[in-house]
Write an enzyme that holds these catalytic residues in place. Structure first.
Site, PDB file in Angstrom:
ATOM      1  CB  SER A 161     -31.592  15.208 -87.965  1.00  0.00           C
ATOM      2  OG  SER A 161     -31.150  16.040 -89.017  1.00  0.00           O
ATOM      3  CD  GLU A 170     -35.737  13.471 -81.747  1.00  0.00           C
ATOM      4  OE1 GLU A 170     -35.830  14.417 -80.939  1.00  0.00           O
ATOM      5  OE2 GLU A 170     -35.345  13.616 -82.925  1.00  0.00           O
ATOM      6  CG  ASN A 222     -31.282  17.860 -84.253  1.00  0.00           C
ATOM      7  OD1 ASN A 222     -30.339  17.761 -83.483  1.00  0.00           O
ATOM      8  ND2 ASN A 222     -31.433  17.046 -85.287  1.00  0.00           N
ATOM      9  CG  HIS A 253     -33.575  11.420 -85.626  1.00  0.00           C
ATOM     10  ND1 HIS A 253     -33.501  12.532 -84.824  1.00  0.00           N
ATOM     11  CD2 HIS A 253     -32.379  11.355 -86.276  1.00  0.00           C
ATOM     12  CE1 HIS A 253     -32.338  13.112 -84.980  1.00  0.00           C
ATOM     13  NE2 HIS A 253     -31.635  12.412 -85.852  1.00  0.00           N
TER      14      HIS A 253
END
Length: 272
Positions: A106, A139, A177, A127
């Site tokens: 992540s 992602e 994130n 991801h």
């Protein structure tokens, strides 16, 4: 996460080898997958025959050498860079020369894993978000060494699984994130400073911003040790104060109050 990625892959028609270090834990992931599919059958979202077909495409193993014939390997082990680098080094020696090696990290640098292999052009990030069967986003992370062909193949794989891929450069936190964790971290600081209660902060973000859950419920779902690791990786790369983990978060991790994983975090999940 491993069983979730296995589920979306097998439902898309791929033959899946689900590997864990111990056969018991590999079998447990398949049991989790079977439980997930069973709930879908009960809700009328999946036919029993389709459930059986999906399960028939998943094989649980503990021997890393069982991945030798795979065309795409997606690593989803603990968020520890040294552990991931060691695994990529092993995978490079085991897998065929045309296999793509992907990480589900992540936030950790993909290029560090790529350079542990003799095929850095065939390494990228893929991801998935938790829970993988539900969340649409993937992602696709392009490191400085990833080839166009590798990225195109990763995008095509995600799309074939019914996901919506976005391409992002290999920077800590990627898109989601890097934007999400300052918000979560500042919610913890707000609680520390007694600006508002846990419940009121969560309610405000749900009712005021339309979020499906508040920051503390989300932190418990992500789990707090993973959240702390993400913040530390973000701070190490950017040195931005928004990424400096709130002391309360560190103390909860020290106390092993990690959220849903341990039954207690910002909320108590041990109650009947």
């Amino acid at each position: 996460m491993g069983s979730g990625i296995a589920e979306v892959s097998a439902k898309a028609g791929y033959e899946v080898v689900l590997r864990s270090r111990q056969q018991a834990s590999a079998d447990a992931m398949v049991a989790s997958l079977e439980k997930s599919l069973g709930r879908q059958v009960e809700r009328g979202k999946l036919e029993e025959a389709d459930r059986d077909a999906v399960l028939g495409r998943v094989r649980a193993v503990s021997d890393l050498n069982e991945l030798a014939e795979c065309d795409l390997v997606i690593e989803s082990i603990v968020e520890d860079l040294e552990a991931k680098k060691d695994l990529f080094n092993q995978l490079d020696r085991i897998c065929g020369e045309n296999a793509i090696l992907a990480t589900n990290t992540s936030t950790l640098p993909v290029v560090e894993m790529a350079m542990e292999t003799g095929r850095p052009d065939k390494v990228c990030g893929v991801h998935f978000f938790n829970p993988a069967p539900v969340m649409a986003l993937v992602e696709v992370v392009r490191s400085i060494t990833s080839s166009d062909e590798t990225i195109a193949t990763a995008r095509a794989f995600a799309e074939s699984c019914g996901k919506s891929p976005v391409e992002v450069a290999d920077r800590a936190g990627f898109i989601v994130n890097a934007l999400l964790f300052p918000y979560l971290n500042n919610a913890v600081r707000m609680l520390e400073n007694r600006v508002a209660s846990r419940d009121d902060i969560d309610a405000a973000m749900k009712d005021g911003c339309g979020f499906p859950m508040g920051p503390f419920a989300l932190l418990d779902l992500v789990v707090l040790d993973t959240s702390l690791a993400i913040l530390e990786a973000l701070y190490a790369e950017f040195k931005d104060a928004n990424y400096a983990a709130a002391p309360a978060l560190r103390r909860m991790v020290t106390a092993n109050k990690l959220g849903r994983k341990t039954g207690e975090g910002f909320y108590d999940y041990r109650k009947a």
